[in-house]
Scaffold this motif. Structure first.
Motif, PDB file in Angstrom:
ATOM      1  N   LEU A 189     -13.868  -4.145 -16.196  1.00  0.00           N
ATOM      2  CA  LEU A 189     -14.650  -4.555 -15.033  1.00  0.00           C
ATOM      3  C   LEU A 189     -13.780  -4.798 -13.809  1.00  0.00           C
ATOM      4  N   ALA A 190     -12.545  -5.190 -14.017  1.00  0.00           N
ATOM      5  CA  ALA A 190     -11.637  -5.524 -12.915  1.00  0.00           C
ATOM      6  C   ALA A 190     -10.235  -5.068 -13.262  1.00  0.00           C
ATOM      7  N   LEU A 191      -9.420  -4.957 -12.245  1.00  0.00           N
ATOM      8  CA  LEU A 191      -8.016  -4.642 -12.454  1.00  0.00           C
ATOM      9  C   LEU A 191      -7.170  -5.490 -11.513  1.00  0.00           C
ATOM     10  N   ARG A 192      -5.923  -5.620 -11.877  1.00  0.00           N
ATOM     11  CA  ARG A 192      -4.985  -6.384 -11.057  1.00  0.00           C
ATOM     12  C   ARG A 192      -3.914  -5.433 -10.550  1.00  0.00           C
ATOM     13  N   ARG A 193      -3.597  -5.551  -9.261  1.00  0.00           N
ATOM     14  CA  ARG A 193      -2.557  -4.699  -8.694  1.00  0.00           C
ATOM     15  C   ARG A 193      -1.770  -5.477  -7.652  1.00  0.00           C
ATOM     16  N   LYS A 194      -0.567  -4.993  -7.372  1.00  0.00           N
ATOM     17  CA  LYS A 194       0.275  -5.627  -6.361  1.00  0.00           C
ATOM     18  C   LYS A 194       0.060  -4.960  -5.018  1.00  0.00           C
ATOM     19  N   LEU A 195      -0.004  -5.775  -3.978  1.00  0.00           N
ATOM     20  CA  LEU A 195      -0.131  -5.236  -2.637  1.00  0.00           C
ATOM     21  C   LEU A 195       1.196  -4.600  -2.224  1.00  0.00           C
ATOM     22  N   PRO A 196       1.146  -3.572  -1.383  1.00  0.00           N
ATOM     23  CA  PRO A 196       2.386  -2.915  -0.950  1.00  0.00           C
ATOM     24  C   PRO A 196       3.211  -3.840  -0.063  1.00  0.00           C
ATOM     25  N   PRO A 197       4.520  -3.575   0.079  1.00  0.00           N
ATOM     26  CA  PRO A 197       5.383  -4.382   0.948  1.00  0.00           C
ATOM     27  C   PRO A 197       4.840  -4.381   2.375  1.00  0.00           C
ATOM     28  N   PRO A 198       5.063  -5.452   3.147  1.00  0.00           N
ATOM     29  CA  PRO A 198       5.940  -6.591   2.833  1.00  0.00           C
ATOM     30  C   PRO A 198       5.291  -7.663   1.958  1.00  0.00           C
ATOM     31  N   SER A 199       4.019  -7.511   1.639  1.00  0.00           N
ATOM     32  CA  SER A 199       3.370  -8.513   0.793  1.00  0.00           C
ATOM     33  C   SER A 199       3.769  -8.292  -0.658  1.00  0.00           C
TER      34      SER A 199
END
Length: 233
Positions: A80-90
């Protein structure tokens, strides 16, 4: 010297079995995934777009950190959901709904419509967030033909809605991915200003948006085709 006693070996951890109704039925299977407390409210939050864990926790008063983390993990495992990292610089991680998770929009919309009559009055213990009015308002805005981003201003704050034409949006596109958003939009096509009581009346079906605009209880701002349609021009 006395011989030291070795600590007893810990038993192997048993795999955690998710609760299930164990019924070969579509409704039961659906509730296996979203029937736990808080899960559908997490979906409600993520319908507004990707969110950080801390933002989710802040906008869901009453949920413990352990329960929120557990529900998010269950939602990832259920697709139902996924987790991902925001691109740099965040460097922040965000949670967002998958296509299957976004398919719960009509479920949440129907629940909001069904539950609106229970909002007769606000209890002293009730928390409130402006964007919680987004789903109830979708029904009142369903008849719009002009497509665009509508900013909604309430006493509690602001949020924006995508209206008109969304049903034809393709999976994976920006229009498909977010039903509403938090805070004001950068360049809304129109704005409406209304009070909490009027918002509830629209959600309950006690008045149409056109009637509320006509009698001055909803103010429409902007000069776009969407604003003109909202004013009935």
């Amino acid at each position: 010297m006395p011989r030291q006693q070795q600590p007893a070996a810990r038993p192997a951890a048993r795999p955690v079995r998710r609760r299930s109704y164990d019924q070969f039925d579509a409704t039961a299977r659906a509730l296996d995934s979203v029937g736990d407390r808080w899960t559908l409210l997490i979906v409600r939050e993520l319908l507004g777009g990707p969110r950080r864990y801390t933002d989710l926790h802040a906008d869901m008063p009453g949920v413990s950190t352990d329960v929120l983390a557990s529900r998010l993990k269950d939602m990832e495992q259920s697709g139902l959901a996924l987790r991902r990292k925001l691109p740099p610089p965040s460097a922040a991680s965000v949670y967002e709904l998958t296509e299957r998770g976004l398919g719960l929009l009509p479920v949440l919309t129907a629940l909001a419509e069904w539950g609106a009559p229970a909002l007769a009055e606000r209890r002293p213990t009730d928390a409130v967030r402006a964007h919680w009015s987004a789903l109830p308002l979708l029904g009142a805005l369903a008849g719009l033909t002009r497509e665009g981003v509508l900013e909604v201003r309430l006493d509690e704050g602001e949020f924006h809605l995508r209206v008109g034409g969304r049903a034809g949006a393709a999976p994976g596109t920006e229009a498909y991915g977010a039903v509403y958003g938090y805070g004001p939009a950068d360049h809304p096509d129109a704005r409406i200003v209304l009070g909490a009581e009027v918002c509830l009346e629209l959600a309950r079906g006690g008045a149409t948006l056109a009637e509320a605009v006509k009698d001055g209880r909803v103010e429409v701002l902007g000069d776009s085709p969407l604003a003109a349609e909202l004013r009935g021009e």
